[in-house]
Design a protein around this motif. Structure first.
Motif, mmCIF file in Angstrom:
data_model
loop_
_atom_site.group_PDB
_atom_site.id
_atom_site.type_symbol
_atom_site.label_atom_id
_atom_site.label_comp_id
_atom_site.label_asym_id
_atom_site.label_seq_id
_atom_site.Cartn_x
_atom_site.Cartn_y
_atom_site.Cartn_z
ATOM 1 N N ARG A 440 83.839 22.278 23.005
ATOM 2 C CA ARG A 440 83.960 23.705 23.344
ATOM 3 C C ARG A 440 83.472 23.961 24.780
ATOM 4 O O ARG A 440 82.549 24.767 25.000
ATOM 5 N N PRO A 441 84.055 23.306 25.752
ATOM 6 C CA PRO A 441 83.586 23.465 27.143
ATOM 7 C C PRO A 441 83.793 24.884 27.638
ATOM 8 O O PRO A 441 84.718 25.582 27.218
ATOM 9 N N ASP A 442 82.916 25.309 28.559
ATOM 10 C CA ASP A 442 83.036 26.643 29.135
ATOM 11 C C ASP A 442 82.683 26.582 30.616
ATOM 12 O O ASP A 442 82.370 25.525 31.154
ATOM 13 N N ASN A 443 82.740 27.740 31.274
ATOM 14 C CA ASN A 443 82.525 27.810 32.711
ATOM 15 C C ASN A 443 81.073 28.074 33.098
ATOM 16 O O ASN A 443 80.791 28.408 34.245
ATOM 17 N N GLN A 444 80.161 27.914 32.152
ATOM 18 C CA GLN A 444 78.740 27.981 32.459
ATOM 19 C C GLN A 444 78.101 26.585 32.384
ATOM 20 O O GLN A 444 77.431 26.142 33.310
ATOM 21 N N PHE A 445 78.337 25.900 31.257
ATOM 22 C CA PHE A 445 77.747 24.583 31.019
ATOM 23 C C PHE A 445 78.770 23.452 31.174
ATOM 24 O O PHE A 445 78.401 22.292 31.067
ATOM 25 N N GLY A 446 80.023 23.779 31.400
ATOM 26 C CA GLY A 446 81.051 22.748 31.421
ATOM 27 C C GLY A 446 81.151 22.070 30.070
ATOM 28 O O GLY A 446 81.208 22.743 29.028
ATOM 29 N N TYR A 447 81.131 20.745 30.065
ATOM 30 C CA TYR A 447 81.175 19.980 28.818
ATOM 31 C C TYR A 447 79.772 19.738 28.261
ATOM 32 O O TYR A 447 79.614 19.051 27.261
ATOM 33 N N GLY A 448 78.762 20.296 28.918
ATOM 34 C CA GLY A 448 77.402 20.187 28.424
ATOM 35 C C GLY A 448 76.628 19.066 29.082
ATOM 36 O O GLY A 448 76.932 18.631 30.198
ATOM 37 N N VAL A 449 75.613 18.582 28.367
ATOM 38 C CA VAL A 449 74.741 17.514 28.863
ATOM 39 C C VAL A 449 75.358 16.171 28.512
ATOM 40 O O VAL A 449 75.591 15.891 27.324
ATOM 41 N N PRO A 450 75.637 15.311 29.482
ATOM 42 C CA PRO A 450 76.237 14.008 29.166
ATOM 43 C C PRO A 450 75.209 13.066 28.548
ATOM 44 O O PRO A 450 73.999 13.294 28.634
ATOM 45 N N SER A 451 75.704 12.003 27.938
ATOM 46 C CA SER A 451 74.816 11.093 27.221
ATOM 47 C C SER A 451 75.341 9.669 27.313
ATOM 48 O O SER A 451 76.520 9.419 26.994
ATOM 49 N N PHE A 452 74.470 8.747 27.711
ATOM 50 C CA PHE A 452 74.882 7.339 27.743
ATOM 51 C C PHE A 452 75.297 6.833 26.373
ATOM 52 O O PHE A 452 76.383 6.245 26.238
ATOM 53 N N PRO A 453 74.505 7.020 25.315
ATOM 54 C CA PRO A 453 74.940 6.481 24.023
ATOM 55 C C PRO A 453 76.222 7.108 23.502
ATOM 56 O O PRO A 453 77.050 6.421 22.894
ATOM 57 N N ARG A 454 76.414 8.409 23.744
ATOM 58 C CA ARG A 454 77.664 9.017 23.268
ATOM 59 C C ARG A 454 78.854 8.486 24.048
ATOM 60 O O ARG A 454 79.918 8.218 23.472
ATOM 61 N N ALA A 455 78.712 8.327 25.362
ATOM 62 C CA ALA A 455 79.808 7.779 26.162
ATOM 63 C C ALA A 455 80.105 6.348 25.753
ATOM 64 O O ALA A 455 81.273 5.943 25.649
ATOM 65 N N ALA A 456 79.055 5.565 25.513
ATOM 66 C CA ALA A 456 79.253 4.182 25.085
ATOM 67 C C ALA A 456 79.926 4.123 23.723
ATOM 68 O O ALA A 456 80.789 3.259 23.468
ATOM 69 N N GLN A 457 79.567 5.038 22.837
ATOM 70 C CA GLN A 457 80.159 5.053 21.500
ATOM 71 C C GLN A 457 81.650 5.331 21.562
ATOM 72 O O GLN A 457 82.431 4.808 20.756
ATOM 73 N N LEU A 458 82.063 6.155 22.497
ATOM 74 C CA LEU A 458 83.490 6.425 22.650
ATOM 75 C C LEU A 458 84.269 5.140 22.923
ATOM 76 O O LEU A 458 85.446 5.030 22.566
ATOM 77 N N LEU A 459 83.604 4.173 23.566
ATOM 78 C CA LEU A 459 84.268 2.916 23.901
ATOM 79 C C LEU A 459 84.061 1.850 22.845
ATOM 80 O O LEU A 459 84.997 1.127 22.484
ATOM 81 N N THR A 460 82.845 1.714 22.365
ATOM 82 C CA THR A 460 82.528 0.615 21.455
ATOM 83 C C THR A 460 82.773 0.953 19.992
ATOM 84 O O THR A 460 82.751 0.065 19.142
ATOM 85 N N GLY A 461 83.004 2.233 19.702
ATOM 86 C CA GLY A 461 83.270 2.641 18.340
ATOM 87 C C GLY A 461 84.753 2.684 18.055
ATOM 88 O O GLY A 461 85.483 1.713 18.246
ATOM 89 N N LYS A 462 85.223 3.844 17.641
ATOM 90 C CA LYS A 462 86.624 3.951 17.227
ATOM 91 C C LYS A 462 87.589 3.785 18.387
ATOM 92 O O LYS A 462 88.786 3.550 18.172
ATOM 93 N N LEU A 463 87.103 3.896 19.620
ATOM 94 C CA LEU A 463 87.981 3.743 20.771
ATOM 95 C C LEU A 463 87.777 2.398 21.454
ATOM 96 O O LEU A 463 87.935 2.261 22.656
ATOM 97 N N ALA A 464 87.414 1.363 20.669
ATOM 98 C CA ALA A 464 87.229 0.038 21.251
ATOM 99 C C ALA A 464 88.516 -0.465 21.879
ATOM 100 O O ALA A 464 88.492 -1.236 22.831
ATOM 101 N N PHE A 465 89.660 -0.011 21.346
ATOM 102 C CA PHE A 465 90.949 -0.335 21.958
ATOM 103 C C PHE A 465 91.762 0.947 22.038
ATOM 104 O O PHE A 465 91.969 1.629 21.037
#
Length: 546
Positions: A440-465
């Motif tokens: 739910r991105p907006d024009n105050q916070f953008g996409y919010g606070v980024p996170s190393f583990p969440r970004a890594a999970q996007l790759l190593t989890g269901k998006l491994a390929f």
């Protein structure tokens, strides 16, 4: 006058004039654009003439071609400007331009030259001469050690753990082998303060340059850049650690803190080109441009489309060269301006807003959207009572998006170190998608606070390929992620039609990003099979050409 000398420093052409007395009669700086690069002695297929080996490697890993825009300006054009009475201070590859110093009366002969297309702006960029000397540098890379246990962060723990930097460090990613360029107003006493001592002991300050004073020394001006560098790179147990405290850095002064003139946008462009040519992976800029000392030079909110201001175009060009560009959103949230500044409006930039420790948006944090309706800022991080280092060697706190931006830049540095097959565009995308409010991105916070583990999970989890985009069009560049294989393993790619006829085969070496350029294949609409092989592992997926 002594004979003029020319040096090429990492693809940036810099001119020296030993006779300083002549400068007193040259009050104006102007940016002159050339019509073309016809007759250049430089060649696209020989980028080593103007780019470092590291810069070439960064592009090759991401499948980014060297283009005419990357070629240095035609030396004969520069010589022609000098013969017509101009002092050529710098040249710009990307803009195909020269920054010249000349009296206003001397502009007419320059504009009449057949290869000069005109001025970048119709005004003098700066009437103040703030420096006298320039210096050449010979960058060298250092070797790095192995990861240790998570440091004792002390008072800086909150700003790091909010981004998952503790987990990034626990996995051994502290910026080793990465190169970060910081564009700022000066790094006062950065070479003296204890919290940055390891940067100098380990020889991880690769190069420095002051575009305003035209010299190598960046340690004698404003302290703003020191604060920024401390946020990214300090290592003081139980007090202050930066997310990328083992990275290497290029320190570039492009901003004059005492004044605000359009020439600083030109310096930013030149700094970005310098960063590109030396092979920087990440640019951090805690700078923004909205209004100037001369109101006639002011930008308007309508200018913030990412394509109008010089500095925003420069940031986009840097992103297109394969650099992750991080820029503070701006501190205009409580003013009549309110929105982000330039270059935070660039679509290629991750612009960073500021929050407090409770997660509230700082009152001063600039908001979006851009003039053309795009969401900004992209992300937010702690920018209220951020722990920083000071020129006196003390650990203190400060407020501003200038301080939230470097936190995300340090995160991006470690994240890219962890997943080196990613392209710069994919790093930006994954950090956005890792945001605390990515759904739910907006024009105050953008996409919010980024996170190393969440970004890594996007790759190593269901998006491994994954393959993106799919379906694709003739103009798309398909980005492929295959995180199940080691970065050291070569990958073979094969595209066939449904009958098995091979349409293309490619091999990607260790560390290279995986991609497919649709335009080069001239495919008809329909289904195709994309197969990737790495050792004894194989993946096949259907892709749809629209």
């Amino acid at each position: 006058m002594a004979k003029n000398k020319w040096f090429i420093i990492c693809g940036l052409l810099i001119s020296f004039w030993p006779n300083e007395s002549a400068w007193a009669q040259r009050p104006g700086l102007y940016l002159l654009r050339f019509r073309d690069k016809t007759g250049t002695p430089f060649r696209i297929d020989q980028p080593e003439q103007f780019l470092s080996a590291r810069a070439i490697s960064r592009r090759q890993r991401q499948g980014i071609a060297v283009t005419e825009r990357d070629l240095p300006v035609v030396p004969a054009y520069v010589q022609g400007l000098r013969q017509a009475g101009a002092k050529v201070v710098y040249t710009s590859r990307w803009l195909n331009a020269a920054l010249v110093e000349v009296a206003p009366a001397g502009m007419a002969p320059l504009l009449a030259l057949p290869y000069v297309a005109g001025q970048e702006t119709g005004r003098v960029l700066n009437n103040v001469r703030v420096g006298t000397e320039a210096g050449a540098l010979q960058p060298t890379m250092s070797k790095f050690g192995q990861a240790d246990a998570v440091p004792a962060y002390g008072s800086s723990a909150a700003q790091l753990t909010a981004l998952g930097v503790d987990q990034m460090h626990a996995q051994g990613f502290r910026g080793e082998g990465m190169l970060v360029a910081i564009l700022d107003a000066g790094f006062l006493r950065a070479d003296k303060v204890p919290f940055l001592q390891s940067l100098f002991t380990d020889k991880r300050i690769i190069s420095t340059y002051d575009f305003a004073d035209r010299e190598a020394d960046v340690y004698d001006d404003d302290s703003h850049g020191l604060n920024v560098l401390s946020i990214m790179a300090a290592d003081v147990p139980n007090q202050l650690y930066g997310p990328a405290f083992k990275a290497s850095y290029i320190l570039l002064r492009t901003e004059v803190a005492a004044t605000e003139n359009p020439v600083e946008e030109a310096y930013w462009l030149l700094g970005a080109e310098y960063a590109d040519s030396t092979g920087a992976d990440v640019i951090n800029s805690s700078l923004g441009y909205t209004k100037f000392d001369n109101p006639a030079d002011n930008h308007t909110v309508a200018d913030l489309t990412g394509t109008k201001t010089l500095v925003s175009r420069a940031a986009t060009w840097a992103a297109e060269a394969g650099i992750v560009v991080i820029n503070s959103a701006g501190n205009e949230g409580g003013s009549s301006w309110q929105t982000v500044g330039a270059p935070a409006d660039s679509p290629g930039v991750l612009s960073i807003g500021a929050i407090d420790q409770a997660g509230n948006l700082a009152r001063f944090s600039s908001t979006g959207p851009t003039a053309d309706g795009r969401l900004k800022p992209d992300l937010v991080a702690l920018g209220v009572s951020t722990v920083i280092g000071t020129p006196g060697g003390a650990i203190s706190r400060g407020n501003g998006t200038s301080y939230s931006g470097p936190l995300v830049a340090g995160l991006a540095t470690g994240f890219w170190q962890a997943f080196p097959r990613l392209t710069a565009a994919q790093v930006r995308d994954l950090l956005r998608r890792s945001g605390s409010q990515a759904d739910r991105p907006d024009n105050q916070f953008g996409y919010g606070v980024p996170s190393f583990p969440r970004a890594a999970q996007l790759l190593t989890g269901k998006l491994a390929f994954s393959i993106y985009p799919n379906p694709f069009t003739s103009t798309d560049r398909l980005q492929i992620q295959w995180q199940e294989i080691p970065n050291t393993t070569p990958v073979d790619l094969r595209l066939t039609d449904l009958s098995g006829r091979v349409l293309t085969q490619q091999r990607f070496g260790a560390g290279q990003s995986l991609f497919l350029v649709a335009q080069a294949l001239n495919l008809q609409a329909g289904l195709y099979l994309l197969t990737l092989t790495a050792g004894d592992q194989k993946r096949t997926i259907r892709v749809l050409k629209q």
